[in-house]
Design an enzyme around this catalytic site. Structure first.
Site, PDB file in Angstrom:
ATOM      1  CG  ASP A   1     -27.943   1.704  49.381  1.00  0.00           C
ATOM      2  OD1 ASP A   1     -28.363   2.871  49.424  1.00  0.00           O
ATOM      3  OD2 ASP A   1     -28.693   0.735  49.163  1.00  0.00           O
TER       4      ASP A   1
ATOM      5  CD  GLU B   1     -31.342  -1.407  41.280  1.00  0.00           C
ATOM      6  OE1 GLU B   1     -31.145  -2.597  40.963  1.00  0.00           O
ATOM      7  OE2 GLU B   1     -31.415  -1.018  42.464  1.00  0.00           O
TER       8      GLU B   1
END
Ligand code: 9WN
Length: 461
Positions: free
Chosen positions: A194, A429
């Site tokens: 992103d 993550e």
């Protein structure tokens, strides 16, 4: 304590540090994040089904529960759009209120597009096509088992080949009307990376108009806001969604007027690799010859597209901004994309870049694992999401590509280093590249999934 049970605080750091402990712990993460037939990417930050997360999850699950791996993908593909697009999010109707934004109401896809599935809520974007890689892994793991497993996997491949073919055809046509071999994305979220500096220049050119009010939910789930994209980036992300909705998700309209239109090299490389796997799946499924010929042509076109994205100056390939007709210059892990296509003629240069101080050879790295953005980039940030941290799924992609390009020794060192990282830091993550600190969400499903796939190699002769 049962093997897969995780004591308090254990998910942040696997205290034993013993790699053998990683396998049951990884399976436990997937079990706990599982909801009926699919898996949340993370316990709280991501309460819905994400497309490429589910593909990685299925790939990992193939080693522990082949049947559950197939249902993961079937649930996702049941929400495929009429165009063939596999949506980037399938919204979970049972997610806690105000747990993720933009939510199903904000997207309202079935009301704005006839192509969207009517019985469920999905986003109007898509993500990199890792799915065929997962289907192939399901087939490979089933083949090592009894007749019943093989028969069930063969049925699964036969039933799902047409969906995969429609998905790849959508990418090769609607997302590449130029026939360049490169996939066009409409939003940084479609890249899956992103806030990578890859998109900075294209995103900066987006002028945000009148946005309906919104409240970010993602910041409630991380320790420090610097681990997530900034508010300025979010405003642009939401504005792009507003424009896609106004275009009623119509590809031709978007292509004509959307301000963010970018050829994504990493997405395109994953598509080349996925088409190679789709050819194998087509074989098992007994697909028509003309479709196999078409898939082979997509592979060739993809290779040419990647070759045309090559930057000799950086020793990497680059993304391309169609709106401004310019290469997007950024040293990120995505630049190694040609490795996915075997890197014909480029292998030596890519290895030189990979092991240089700009990437794995950087003297301050905690472990020799690929930072998402090169520390030599001015826009590098060691804690900020895709602007520097190490993402295990990208280490996995690089590992697979190195092995595929014949660089087995390099691939093996990468695999072991990546497992050491997880054994020290848990299934985060992403990780701070200089300290190894786990960042973002704990117990991220795809991190656990790639660990299972890596560990399965130890069992191989
Ligand atoms: C937006 C789920 C997803 C991943 C993406 C990652 C992140 C979402 C977000 O989480 O993106 O799609 O809200 O930040 O960037 O790759 O699929 O894990």
């Amino acid at each position: 304590m049962k093997e897969e049970e995780v004591p308090e605080g254990f998910s942040r750091r696997v205290r034993t540090g013993v790699p053998e402990r990683v396998n049951p712990l990884a399976a436990g993460v997937l079990r706990r994040n599982s909801i009926k037939s699919w898996t949340k990417p993370a316990p709280a930050l991501y309460p819905h089904q994400w497309s490429w997360d589910s593909a990685f999850i299925a790939l990992g699950l193939a080693h522990v529960d082949n049947h559950r791996a197939t249902s993961e993908l079937e649930t996702l593909f049941a929400n495929q759009w009429a165009t063939g697009k596999v949506p980037h999010i399938v919204f979970n109707p049972e997610a806690p209120p105000r747990s993720y934004f933009p939510d199903a109401e904000r997207w309202n896809s079935s009301a704005i597009s006839e192509d969207a599935p009517s019985g469920s809520h999905t986003s109007g974007l898509c993500q990199p096509p890792v799915h065929a890689l997962a289907v192939r892994r399901i087939w490979e793991t089933a083949r090592g088992r009894d007749e019943q497993h093989v028969a069930r996997a063969r049925r699964f491949l036969g039933d799902n080949y047409p969906r995969l073919y429609a998905w790849h055809r959508y990418l090769a046509s609607a997302r590449d009307p130029e026939g360049s071999g490169l996939v066009t994305i409409y939003h940084p979220w479609e890249s899956g990376t992103d806030n990578s500096p890859r998109w900075d220049a294209a995103l900066e050119a987006v002028v945000v108009g009148d946005l309906p009010p919104y409240e970010r939910q993602d910041l409630n789930h991380v320790d420090d806001p610097s681990e997530r994209p900034t508010d300025a980036e979010y405003a642009r992300y939401l504005w792009l969604i507003e424009l896609i909705k106004r275009a009623r998700c119509d590809e031709a309209t978007i292509y004509k007027q959307h301000p963010f239109l970018v050829k994504d090299a990493l997405f395109s490389a994953i598509l080349v690799a996925a088409n190679e796997d789709l050819l194998e799946i087509a074989e098992v499924a007994g697909a028509p010859e003309d479709e196999r010929v078409e898939i082979s042509a997509w592979i060739e076109r993809g290779r040419t597209g990647l070759e045309n994205s090559w930057s000799s100056e950086l020793g990497l390939c680059l993304d391309y901004d169609l709106r401004r007709d310019a290469l997007l210059r950024a040293r990120t892990v995505a630049g190694f994309a040609p490795l996915a296509a075997g890197a014909p003629g480029r292998l030596e240069s890519l290895l030189r870049t990979l092991y240089s101080p700009d990437f794995l050879g950087h003297p301050a790295l905690h472990r020799a694992l690929p930072p998402s953005t090169s520390p030599a980039e001015a826009r590098f940030h060691p804690r900020s999401y895709w602007r520097g941290p190490v993402w295990p799924v990208l280490s996995w992609l690089l590992w697979r590509w190195l092995a595929g390009a014949g660089e087995r020794a390099h691939a093996e060192v990468l695999r072991r280093t990546a497992l050491d990282q997880l054994s020290e830091g848990g299934f985060a993550e992403y990780f701070e590249p200089f300290t190894g600190e786990p960042l973002g969400s704990d117990d991220q499903s795809w991190t656990a999934a790639v660990a299972l796939d890596w560990l399965a190699r130890d069992a191989e002769p």
